[in-house]
Scaffold this active site. Structure first.
Site, PDB file in Angstrom:
ATOM      1  N   HIS A   1     -14.037 -10.004  17.323  1.00 30.72           N
ATOM      2  CA  HIS A   1     -15.265 -10.194  16.987  1.00 30.72           C
ATOM      3  C   HIS A   1     -15.935  -9.217  16.155  1.00 30.72           C
ATOM      4  CE1 HIS A   1     -15.456 -13.162  20.839  1.00 30.72           C
ATOM      5  NE2 HIS A   1     -15.382 -13.872  19.842  1.00 30.72           N
TER       6      HIS A   1
ATOM      7  N   LYS B   1     -18.801 -24.478  30.831  1.00 28.73           N
ATOM      8  CA  LYS B   1     -17.711 -23.563  31.143  1.00 28.73           C
ATOM      9  C   LYS B   1     -18.191 -22.428  32.211  1.00 28.73           C
ATOM     10  CE  LYS B   1     -15.738 -24.111  26.608  1.00 28.73           C
ATOM     11  NZ  LYS B   1     -14.990 -23.454  25.483  1.00 28.73           N
TER      12      LYS B   1
ATOM     13  N   ARG C   1      -9.168 -18.030  13.380  1.00 26.44           N
ATOM     14  CA  ARG C   1      -7.843 -17.540  13.826  1.00 26.44           C
ATOM     15  C   ARG C   1      -6.672 -18.330  13.253  1.00 26.44           C
ATOM     16  NH1 ARG C   1      -9.095 -17.186  19.972  1.00 26.44           N
ATOM     17  NH2 ARG C   1      -9.916 -19.370  19.005  1.00 26.44           N
TER      18      ARG C   1
ATOM     19  N   SER D   1     -11.288 -14.962  23.681  1.00 22.81           N
ATOM     20  CA  SER D   1     -11.982 -14.517  24.990  1.00 22.81           C
ATOM     21  C   SER D   1     -11.201 -15.093  26.104  1.00 22.81           C
ATOM     22  CB  SER D   1     -13.327 -15.022  25.114  1.00 22.81           C
ATOM     23  OG  SER D   1     -14.185 -14.244  24.085  1.00 22.81           O
TER      24      SER D   1
END
Length: 171
Positions: free
Chosen positions: A18, A42, A92, A130
């Protein structure tokens, strides 16, 4: 008036990937507003206030960066509120691209004047997420080279004396 980009996410936790995206975007934009949100579907490692504090501390030496709380609602509305001309996203891999493309298309439909700027992850961060950080840390692995020092310390403390130890935590 400068060009502002909004970088919204849960940042649970903020990773060096990040930070790489933010520092590279700071070359292009005059200001990066990092909006820390809560994903209610979540289980988070850190609560919203902790994440805001951790992110703000990790980014304190970035003069072009401002950290705020994403208070809910559409990200495009928050972008308008902060005067952003662009939404910043990091990608990514192909899976990320497909997801971000769909979101960018919907955002463009809702806000034709707002651009989405996608930065490809630097090679050394393409695997980093993460979720992966949390999973490795949960089982006692070393993530110190993958997150800022203050966040690593908070992760170590969280797993040292927490109900999270040994539990699967989603991103």
């Amino acid at each position: 008036m400068g060009k502002t980009a909004l970088f919204a996410g849960s940042f649970d936790p903020l990773t060096n990937g990040h930070i790489d995206t933010i520092s590279r975007a700071a070359i292009v934009f005059d200001e990066i507003v990092v909006a820390v949100s809560t994903n209610t579907s979540k289980q988070s490692l850190f609560d919203g206030e902790q994440r805001i504090q951790l992110v703000a501390e990790a980014l304190r030496d970035f003069p072009k960066v401002r950290v705020i709380r994403h208070t809910g609602g559409l990200t495009i509305e928050m972008a308008r509120d902060v005067g952003a001309c662009a939404l910043l996203r990091g990608v990514r891999n192909v899976k990320d691209f497909e997801y971000e493309h769909s979101i960018a298309s919907m955002n463009k439909l809702q806000a034709p004047d707002l651009e989405t700027v996608i930065l490809l992850s630097s090679e050394n961060y393409r695997y980093l997420s993460s979720s992966l950080i949390k999973e490795v840390a949960m089982f006692g692995g070393d993530v110190s080279t993958l997150v800022p020092a203050n966040i690593n310390a908070a992760i170590l403390q969280k797993f040292k004396d927490s109900a999270f130890k040994g539990k699967k935590i989603s991103e």
